[in-house]
Design an enzyme around this catalytic site. Structure first.
Site, mmCIF file in Angstrom:
data_model
loop_
_atom_site.group_PDB
_atom_site.id
_atom_site.type_symbol
_atom_site.label_atom_id
_atom_site.label_comp_id
_atom_site.label_asym_id
_atom_site.label_seq_id
_atom_site.Cartn_x
_atom_site.Cartn_y
_atom_site.Cartn_z
ATOM 1 N N ALA A 11 0.819 -1.213 0.000
ATOM 2 C CA ALA A 11 0.000 0.000 0.000
ATOM 3 C C ALA A 11 0.855 1.268 0.000
ATOM 4 O O ALA A 11 0.576 2.232 -0.720
ATOM 5 C CB ALA A 11 -0.930 -0.009 1.210
ATOM 6 N N CYS A 42 3.728 -12.277 -1.217
ATOM 7 C CA CYS A 42 2.985 -13.479 -1.609
ATOM 8 C C CYS A 42 3.879 -14.501 -2.316
ATOM 9 O O CYS A 42 3.493 -15.658 -2.466
ATOM 10 C CB CYS A 42 1.818 -13.105 -2.519
ATOM 11 S SG CYS A 42 0.607 -12.032 -1.704
#
Length: 847
Positions: A11, A42
């Site tokens: 973000a 991830c």
């Protein structure tokens, strides 16, 4: 405008870059606690396995590169410890204080670490940063780790499990919840996923509360679980402790924001894993610790800050997961359980459908669960598991839900179709058709979850498969419905079961036309459900055959008692496994254990109704049953590793053979059983040459005859146990075709004639015990590398599958084809593995 951003992963970097693109006059500075920014969190599990070998490739941008590309200032290793909204300032751990016009908090989340004994041990890890992944990978490799415990069965836990398993490590996943992927998948879908994980060799223990981490693993409420490395994957919590006295509104540690990511305090915003969002479906606050959510909200925040009238619509907790090659899972929206809790009139359907045209090579199945609101028909959620592109199904459902679609809105979507990509009617559309039928009363069914909960009690199971499939059930052919049910009461409770659920629906339709009023179709058929029939008296032959394939052999003295084989690794098991087997024997059997000739342990006296509980008990503890049928059988070996005559590490080799061919080929049917035995030396303690394929450790001598002095008493001759060494015309003479390469003569000659040897393996093919004994014939060349040996073994199995006849042993295949042909195939030829594995082969083993 002076904009300060705390946090620089997803973000933080997204909002910073977009702010600068929107207005280059902004003064934007990122302060981050880490050394790295903008890394692919991830992707971390895939570095552990080596699938992503270069850790640097996980770092999307270095601080220097990011600054150069965007114009954003980046300050690393700066941990914020306090903010002062009145002074508009941030204090850092090194006592640096900066002021802001706008403050964006994007500090992300930190792994949850329980306050228990042992969490600070050197073999305990969490996975959140690139450094974490590097440390886990290094520890596994440097310590030669053989077993691991993953605590937590959510997405990150299962991804880590897959990638550690890929390194050849035995993996156990333990979770407090009573299912894997809790709150993400409904219990019936989770149970299906758990079965797939177990089949892939992952041990899964549910209902296990972590109590302590020890030097040998973990202690839980379900008992001790051993593991040389422990990975804590218990989820994350927002990294917001430094905000507790700031006046910022928090809920369960996450920052409360509105649809433009504003906090309750002026000029302070938040995005990413430290902030709450809202659910599209319920409008309630939700926590979505996903990289996708972080990037989306970061971009929206930047646009809102620069004057655009834009709002974040909310999330659906969409996620997709690669569990193993050939097993993917995805979900979005509400589960059926959560939809009910949120007050929806929830209804679902579960079905098994083709993922592409069934005739196209590589086609597979999707297991889809579609959830909708019964009264409004609005789509609420989808869960899907399968080998193919589950994300296509999930993403289509996401679009439908965001657009407020009803089931009927999916009916005529012009979705892409070609045989390599999809079915003519898209799988999600098929699911919507079936759910519409269910809502409209055209289909009356039980879901897999309802069946799990016992709602089918009192129904007679009717097997409507193409051929009898469900032991103990009444089989009915489709063209014999009227004849079969002509005398059956029209209100009879009939549970119709087929392979997937489609044919049972068609049968139900016919029966309704005949006046039947109480039929139910079982959604997902035998693919999704463990259909069990309670037997009165003797167990039917077809059921005896089914459980025999699981390693359960009927005790001929009794109609309902079996002896159950537990697989070992060439007879070797741990003390913990011994305890488990003893407990299983006491709990489910007669209290007696026997050992088979293939070194499996057999629990005696297991009543039929205890077979499945026994298997589940063993599976949860990392053990399995089997060792019967037309398959590769458990590998056996002598103890050549510890024997004074041992020439090969039989323990290590047998375990590799066991893993690759017993475990790896467990779903591959052969014409008959295929037995592999390993001998550490030519003494043949386990009679390798009486197995379908036998491996004997070798030390092939390379005699230096020029050094031979022709001694009257030759020490090489004296040491030869089979008396093939001789002195002829004053020189040592050994016929290489008679020498068994035992190396007993090594170092015996004082003149160094017998010093050099080539280690390897002699491979025998076509041996057989039993009624008709056959001695295996050795291949014409000694194999000198383990890699080539594994290749030769695989070729032999594939050759047998390809050219063997149903019911014949490999010895008969070798005799029929001719040894020279088989020898050439195994040593010199290439074999089309994919084509052979795709063949339809019928097994002929009777035991």
């Amino acid at each position: 405008m002076n904009i300060v951003i705390l946090g620089g992963v997803a973000a933080g970097t997204k909002v910073a870059a977009k702010l600068m693109r929107q207005n280059r006059n902004n003064n934007v500075t990122i302060y981050t606690k880490s050394k790295d920014i903008s890394y692919a969190g991830c992707g971390l599990p895939y570095h552990i396995s080596g699938l992503i070998p270069d850790k640097d490739s996980l770092v999307v941008n270095t601080p220097e590169k990011f600054s150069m590309l965007t114009g954003v200032n980046v300050k690393t290793e700066m941990e914020a410890i306090k903010i002062d909204p009145n002074r508009k300032s941030v204090l850092f751990k090194d006592n640096t204080e900066v002021t802001y016009d706008k403050l964006i908090i994007a500090t992300g989340a930190t792994p949850i670490v329980p306050n228990i004994e042992g969490v600070d041990r050197s073999n305990v890890f969490t996975l959140r940063t690139v450094e974490d992944a590097v440390n886990i990978k290094r520890y596994i490799e440097e310590k030669s780790v053989k077993s691991a415990v993953i605590v937590g069965a959510s997405f990150i836990g299962l991804e880590v499990a897959e990638n550690i398993k890929a390194k050849g490590v035995n993996v156990t996943v333990a979770d407090l919840a009573d299912q894997v992927l809790p709150n993400l998948f409904d219990p019936d879908m989770a149970q299906y996923i758990k079965k797939q994980l177990i089949q892939k060799g992952i041990r899964v223990v549910n209902g296990a509360k972590l109590e302590e981490i020890t030097d040998s693993g973990i202690k839980t409420t379900r008992g001790d679980i051993t593991g040389e490395i422990v990975i804590l994957a218990l989820g994350v919590k927002p990294a917001t402790d430094f905000l507790l006295d700031s006046g910022i509104e928090l809920e369960k540690g996450a920052i409360v924001v509105d649809d433009q990511l504003r906090s309750n305090l002026d000029d302070i915003y938040a995005a990413g894993d430290c902030a709450l969002v809202r659910s599209v479906l319920t409008g309630k606050r939700a926590y979505s610790a996903m990289g996708s959510t972080a990037n989306i909200t970061g971009r929206i925040l930047a646009k809102a800050l620069t004057g655009e009238d834009i709002k974040y619509r909310g999330c659906l907790s969409t996620a997709v997961l690669k569990l193993f090659d050939g097993l993917n899972a995805g979900r979005t929206g509400l589960t059926e359980k959560s939809a009910e809790l949120e007050g929806f009139d929830a209804i679902s359907v579960s079905l098994v459908v083709d993922d592409k045209a069934h005739y196209y090579p590589g086609s597979g199945n999707f297991v889809i669960k579609l959830v909708a609101d019964k009264s409004s028909h609005k789509v609420l959620g989808v869960q899907v598991v399968g080998p193919g592109e589950v994300d296509k199904i999930v993403d289509t459902a996401v679009t439908a839900i965001y657009m407020g679609a009803k089931l009927e809105d999916l009916d005529s979507l012009d979705l892409s179709y070609a045989p390599p990509f999809s079915t003519a009617i898209n799988p999600l559309v098929q699911a919507s058709y079936v759910l519409e039928n269910k809502i409209n009363g055209v289909l009356d069914s039980f879901t897999p979850y309802e069946y799990m909960c016992g709602k089918a009690e009192g129904y007679q199971v009717i097997d409507v498969n193409n051929s009898p499939t469900i032991p103990g059930a009444k089989f009915v052919a489709f063209d014999k419905l009227e004849e079969t049910f002509k005398d059956t009461p029209k209100d009879a409770k009939l549970l119709l079961v087929c392979a997937r659920g489609r044919k049972s629906y068609l049968v139900q339709n016919r029966l309704k036309a005949m006046g039947f009023t109480a039929t139910k179709s079982l959604e997902g058929g035998v693919n999704l459900n463990d259909v069990k029939i309670k037997f009165a008296g003797a167990i039917p032959p077809q059921e005896v055959r089914r459980v025999k394939a699981l390693g359960c052999l009927q005790d001929k003295r009794y109609p309902d008692v079996f002896n159950v084989r537990i697989i070992t690794r060439n007879g070797k098991i741990t003390a913990e496994e011994q305890k488990t087997i003893w407990e299983a024997c006491e709990k489910f059997g007669s209290g007696e254990i026997t050992m088979t000739t293939r070194l499996t342990l057999e629990v005696q006296g297991v009543k039929y109704e205890n077979i499945q509980p026994l298997i589940e008990f063993l599976n949860e503890r990392g053990l399995s049953t089997g060792g019967t049928g037309s398959l590769v059988r458990p590998v056996v070996s002598c103890k050549g590793t510890t024997c004074q005559y041992g020439l090969a590490d039989t323990f290590a080799l047998s375990e590799k053979l066991h893993e690759k061919f017993y475990v790896g080929y467990h779903g591959v049917t052969l014409p008959h059983k295929f037995k592999i035995a390993v001998g550490g030396c030519p003494n043949n303690c386990v009679k390798p040459n009486l197995n379908d394929l036998g491996i004997v450790g070798q030390n092939v001598p390379v005699f230096d005859i020029q050094k031979c002095k022709g001694c009257k008493v030759c020490q090489v001759v004296n040491s030869c146990p089979i008396k093939v060494a001789k002195v002829v015309d004053g020189k040592l003479s050994v016929d290489p075709n008679e020498c068994n390469n035992c190396s007993r003569c090594k170092g015996r000659c004082p003149f160094k004639v017998a010093e050099e040897y080539v280690p390897g393996y002699k491979v025998y093919v076509g041996g057989r015990w039993g009624k008709k004994i056959a001695h295996g014939i050795p291949l014409t060349r000694v194999i000198t590398s383990e890699e080539e040996l594994m290749d030769v073994v695989e070729k032999a199995i594939l050759l047998f599958r390809d050219e063997g006849k149903s019911g014949e042993r490999f010895a008969d295949t070798v005799a029929r084809l001719g040894f020279d042909y088989v020898n050439d195939k195994l040593l010199n030829s290439k074999i089309d593995k994919a084509a052979i594995l795709n063949k339809d082969v019928k097994g002929g083993a009777t035991c």
